[in-house]
Design a protein around this motif. Structure first.
Motif, PDB file in Angstrom:
ATOM      1  N   ALA A 242      -6.399   8.516   6.125  1.00 52.35           N
ATOM      2  CA  ALA A 242      -5.763   7.854   7.267  1.00 52.35           C
ATOM      3  C   ALA A 242      -6.005   8.698   8.508  1.00 52.35           C
ATOM      4  N   HIS A 310       8.135   6.315   4.634  1.00 54.30           N
ATOM      5  CA  HIS A 310       6.867   6.941   5.016  1.00 54.30           C
ATOM      6  C   HIS A 310       7.038   8.299   5.679  1.00 54.30           C
ATOM      7  N   ARG A 338       0.870  12.121   5.201  1.00 50.61           N
ATOM      8  CA  ARG A 338       1.279  10.941   5.958  1.00 50.61           C
ATOM      9  C   ARG A 338       2.493  11.212   6.847  1.00 50.61           C
ATOM     10  N   ARG A 364       0.511   1.492   8.343  1.00 47.49           N
ATOM     11  CA  ARG A 364       1.123   2.628   7.647  1.00 47.49           C
ATOM     12  C   ARG A 364       0.501   3.973   8.046  1.00 47.49           C
ATOM     13  N   GLY A 365       0.064   4.087   9.295  1.00 48.66           N
ATOM     14  CA  GLY A 365      -0.557   5.325   9.738  1.00 48.66           C
ATOM     15  C   GLY A 365      -2.069   5.312   9.695  1.00 48.66           C
ATOM     16  N   HIS A 366      -2.650   4.245   9.149  1.00 50.44           N
ATOM     17  CA  HIS A 366      -4.105   4.088   9.192  1.00 50.44           C
ATOM     18  C   HIS A 366      -4.527   3.569  10.570  1.00 50.44           C
TER      19      HIS A 366
END
Length: 457
Positions: A242, A310, A338, A364-366
């Motif tokens: 990511a 997360h 993450r 999701r952080g990507h």
């Protein structure tokens, strides 16, 4: 010499990766538990000449807040190895990669599962090696919150991978004789016990599955922490990561490749595939509207708990949605990379809790891209040609997200010569351009002919 093209994975999630995708008008109530939905997506990716389909996993429901769980579909999907076996039977050329944790499995069983899948699929299998870091996963196996430290999990995982790869070498390539006249099915001199004695495992071997058409299943790793990078550099052939900017991607790419070289590997033996969450419209306004539809479906209570998960399970109850993201210590017991990535994003942009949970609701952080086929192709090309990626793991945002990417972005990538027109091999390794691993027990080196060429007939 042919031009280098993008490696492409389709990261499947039943209704799409956005946390509210199940509420999308096109979503099906049974998307996570109907094999026909997954088969449709896998065949769509195969028809588009993706290298692989990929399935993630967590061995627990995502939260002990069952009110939150009841507002998502994150607890209603198949176990990935079972599912990927069905997808292998429903496809012919695309690679199939399943996530299986080292924390609650034995190396021998796992080696056998994936060796069997590799034979069944004709050399298209891959294992995404992860460690389990959540308290809920530990409790499902009778362990407490501190069942493994981050560093301890990765030391165990490295030995686990060494055992598995040793077992995959149990049979030399020509060990099966099938000499009926002499009554000898196997050449006993070419079947090997590994006799492993280590800190975590004692495994004799040999495995009971012969070597597959691609030698070994492709080994994948998805950690971006220091320990995760080191494990990837030692053992992985694909790395899912990511990153959200070209500078971050370039730094990660250069670091992992340098570590691989330090361990005696060639840089081309390891491919880096960042995750990409693409929302595609024929116009920018159409893409923005598609994204807004999904974002408007996120209830605050879902967004807050999703963010808490997360960030490693941090309690946000003392903070309002409009408060800045609080200072949080990442203690190293659970997942590390993450939470650090998300906290860095919050600090750099001074995000509130609401802004951050909406920021990660899909990706999701990507890397999140909302745009036209041309602008998304521009961004992918930039990373690919400037040392940020060897390809991408595409994360469809909605039930029709993969269809949109295939119909709109892939033709633009092909026009630029960045995506293949057809498969070049029969195996996952061949299509990725990865070499067949030399069997550690073989008396003479394998031919230098690359696997891509061997399988292209």
């Amino acid at each position: 010499m042919s031009r280098r093209t993008l490696a492409l994975g389709a990261f499947l999630h039943p209704s799409g990766h956005h946390v509210a995708a199940w509420r999308h008008p096109a979503a099906r109530a049974d998307a996570g538990i109907d094999i026909r939905n997954y088969i449709r997506l896998a065949r769509l990716a195969e028809a588009a000449r993706f290298d692989l389909v990929f399935l993630a996993d967590q061995i627990a429901v995502p939260s002990d807040n069952l009110d939150y769980v009841s507002r998502t579909t994150r607890a209603t999907y198949f176990e990935p190895l079972t599912l990927i076996s069905a997808l292998a039977a429903a496809t012919q050329r695309i690679g199939v990669i399943a996530t299986v944790s080292t924390s609650f499995n034995s190396p021998y069983n796992l080696a056998r599962y994936f060796a069997s899948l590799d034979q069944i699929s004709g050399g298209r299998a891959g294992w995404n090696l992860v460690t389990s870091g959540s308290r809920l996963e530990g409790e499902n196996f009778g362990l407490g919150e501190d069942y493994y430290s981050h560093a301890g999990r990765y030391r165990q995982a490295l030995e686990f991978a060494e055992v598995v790869r040793g077992l995959w070498d149990s049979f030399e390539e020509d060990a099966v004789l099938d000499d009926r006249a002499a009554g000898r099915y196997l050449d006993a001199a070419k079947v090997h016990a590994i006799e492993h004695r280590g800190a975590h495992y004692q495994v004799r071997g040999p495995l009971s599955v012969p070597r597959s058409p691609q030698g070994q299943p492709v080994l994948v790793q998805a950690g971006s922490s220091e320990a995760g990078r080191d494990l990837a550099a030692r053992a992985a052939e694909l790395v899912f990561t990511a990153q959200t900017s070209l500078a971050q991607a370039q730094a990660f790419y250069a670091d992992v490749k340098a570590r691989a070289r330090a361990y005696g590997r060639a840089a081309e033996d390891i491919h880096i595939l960042p995750g990409v969450f693409p929302v595609v419209g024929r116009t920018q306004a159409e893409a923005d509207e598609k994204f807004r539809l999904l974002q408007d479906l996120v209830p605050p209570e879902v967004g807050r708990e999703y963010l808490s998960i997360h960030l490693g399970g941090v309690d946000l109850s003392a903070h309002a949605d409009d408060d800045p993201v609080p200072e949080i210590a990442v203690d190293g017991r659970g997942h590390v990379s993450r939470p650090l990535l998300l906290l860095q994003k919050a600090r750099e942009r001074n995000l509130t809790i609401r802004e951050l949970y909406l920021e990660i609701a899909g990706a999701r952080g990507h890397w999140q891209l909302v745009g036209t086929p041309e602008t998304i192709a521009d961004a992918l090309q930039d990373w690919f040609e400037n040392g940020g990626a060897d390809g991408f793991n595409i994360m469809p945002p909605s039930p029709t997200g993969l269809d949109d990417f295939v119909a709109l972005v892939l033709p633009e990538l092909r026009r630029r010569g960045l995506a293949r027109e057809d498969y070049t091999a029969r195996t996952l390794r061949g299509n990725l351009g990865l070499r067949v691993p030399q069997n550690r027990f073989a008396q003479s080196p394998a031919p230098e002919k690359p696997e891509r060429e061997k399988e292209a007939t």
